[in-house]
Design a protein around this motif. Structure first.
Motif, PDB file in Angstrom:
ATOM      1  N   PHE A 184     144.024  40.023  84.393  1.00 23.56           N
ATOM      2  CA  PHE A 184     142.596  39.727  84.478  1.00 23.56           C
ATOM      3  C   PHE A 184     142.376  38.471  85.320  1.00 23.56           C
TER       4      PHE A 184
ATOM      5  N   LEU B 205     145.699  37.194  75.030  1.00 21.11           N
ATOM      6  CA  LEU B 205     145.557  36.831  76.433  1.00 21.11           C
ATOM      7  C   LEU B 205     146.325  35.540  76.685  1.00 21.11           C
TER       8      LEU B 205
ATOM      9  N   PHE C 140     146.790  32.691  79.509  1.00 17.78           N
ATOM     10  CA  PHE C 140     146.083  32.205  80.689  1.00 17.78           C
ATOM     11  C   PHE C 140     146.963  31.314  81.551  1.00 17.78           C
TER      12      PHE C 140
ATOM     13  N   ARG D 181     139.712  43.338  86.370  1.00 20.09           N
ATOM     14  CA  ARG D 181     140.806  43.740  85.475  1.00 20.09           C
ATOM     15  C   ARG D 181     141.680  44.738  86.212  1.00 20.09           C
TER      16      ARG D 181
ATOM     17  N   TYR E 120     139.293  35.676  85.249  1.00 19.15           N
ATOM     18  CA  TYR E 120     138.055  35.197  84.647  1.00 19.15           C
ATOM     19  C   TYR E 120     137.544  34.028  85.480  1.00 19.15           C
TER      20      TYR E 120
ATOM     21  N   GLN F  62     130.604  29.086  80.632  1.00 16.16           N
ATOM     22  CA  GLN F  62     130.763  30.473  80.189  1.00 16.16           C
ATOM     23  C   GLN F  62     131.969  31.115  80.869  1.00 16.16           C
ATOM     24  N   MET F  63     132.790  31.816  80.117  1.00 17.55           N
ATOM     25  CA  MET F  63     133.927  32.568  80.676  1.00 17.55           C
ATOM     26  C   MET F  63     133.439  33.967  81.031  1.00 17.55           C
TER      27      MET F  63
ATOM     28  N   LEU G   3     134.268  37.657  82.955  1.00 15.59           N
ATOM     29  CA  LEU G   3     135.280  38.536  83.528  1.00 15.59           C
ATOM     30  C   LEU G   3     134.915  38.849  84.977  1.00 15.59           C
TER      31      LEU G   3
ATOM     32  N   PHE H 148     140.510  31.637  86.352  1.00 10.31           N
ATOM     33  CA  PHE H 148     141.692  31.750  85.516  1.00 10.31           C
ATOM     34  C   PHE H 148     142.292  33.153  85.644  1.00 10.31           C
TER      35      PHE H 148
ATOM     36  N   GLN I 200     134.974  30.623  85.365  1.00 15.72           N
ATOM     37  CA  GLN I 200     134.260  29.686  84.493  1.00 15.72           C
ATOM     38  C   GLN I 200     133.457  28.728  85.364  1.00 15.72           C
TER      39      GLN I 200
END
Lengths: 114, 113
Positions: free
Chosen positions: A35, A102, A104, A50, A37, A44-45, A47, A91, A39
């Motif tokens: 994934f 998960l 990271f 994927r 992500y 806020q994280m 997506l 990330f 930020q």
């Protein structure tokens, strides 16, 4: 234990240009998911994209695409036509198949300059 | 509509106090998580609950106790807060055993003075 490495702590790009963020991972498993992500300063994280390891085709989402090299254990993110709103921490994350955990990387801070 | 919500968004407290952070999701997921993001932005999983059952419990001090009253809620209670607990705490949710994408809440910034 699986590890995720993002070798670029910070990057910058000019608006409308293309940038690639690097990610490598270490696993002995064959079934896993990757994934990206985002930020932004809002915290806020979100997506971005994927990728299932069993799929050979690279995932794409609009201006975002990945270059998944399974043998090299590499999962880079390409952002095309960069926009100011793309400024954020990015990330890379790994999840073993059947696991809910998960893992990271340490993140890459991307700044898009006008 | 907020998918994963957390309260409060900011929490400032003194060392030694006890505090709770609440999380709720309206995505119909059956699995919820707590992650901690430290001052260097590193994210690490702390706990995971599936249908009110603890399934992941990383090496976390036992001052941290998650509680899940139902599958839509996961709260994090922290006893005897220490300076090192200062961080951003994220709640997330997903479907269980599907290697499903996890969706994150907005985070709670905890500052211990």
């Amino acid at each position: 234990a699986q590890t995720v490495t993002q070798s670029q702590p910070e990057m910058s790009v000019q608006e409308a240009e293309t940038v690639t963020l690097s990610c490598t991972y270490d696993t002995s498993e064959n079934n896993y998911y990757l994934f990206w992500y985002k930020q932004p300063p809002s915290r806020q994280m979100i997506l971005v994209i994927r990728q299932e390891a069993y799929k050979q085709q690279n995932a794409t989402e609009n201006r975002f695409s990945v270059n998944f090299q399974k043998a090299a254990k590499s999962f880079s993110l390409k952002i095309s036509d960069s926009q100011l709103g793309d400024t954020a921490m990015y990330f890379c994350a790994f999840m073993q198949g059947g696991s809910e955990k998960l893992v990271f990387g340490k993140g890459t801070k991307l700044t898009v300059n006008p | 509509d907020t998918a994963v919500s957390q309260t409060p968004k900011y929490l400032v407290t003194q060392m030694g106090n006890d505090k709770s952070i609440k999380c709720e999701q309206n995505l119909g997921h059956d699995t919820m998580y707590w992650y901690k993001q430290d001052s260097k932005k590193f994210l690490k999983i702390m706990f995971s609950y599936n249908n009110k059952e603890l399934i992941i419990n990383e090496t976390v001090p036992n001052r941290f106790s998650p509680k899940s009253p139902d599958k839509a809620h996961l709260n994090l209670h922290i006893n005897s807060l220490e300076l090192g607990d200062s961080a951003v705490y994220f709640c997330a949710s997903s479907y269980f055993r599907a290697s499903d994408t996890q969706y994150f809440g907005p985070g709670t910034r905890l500052t211990v003075l």
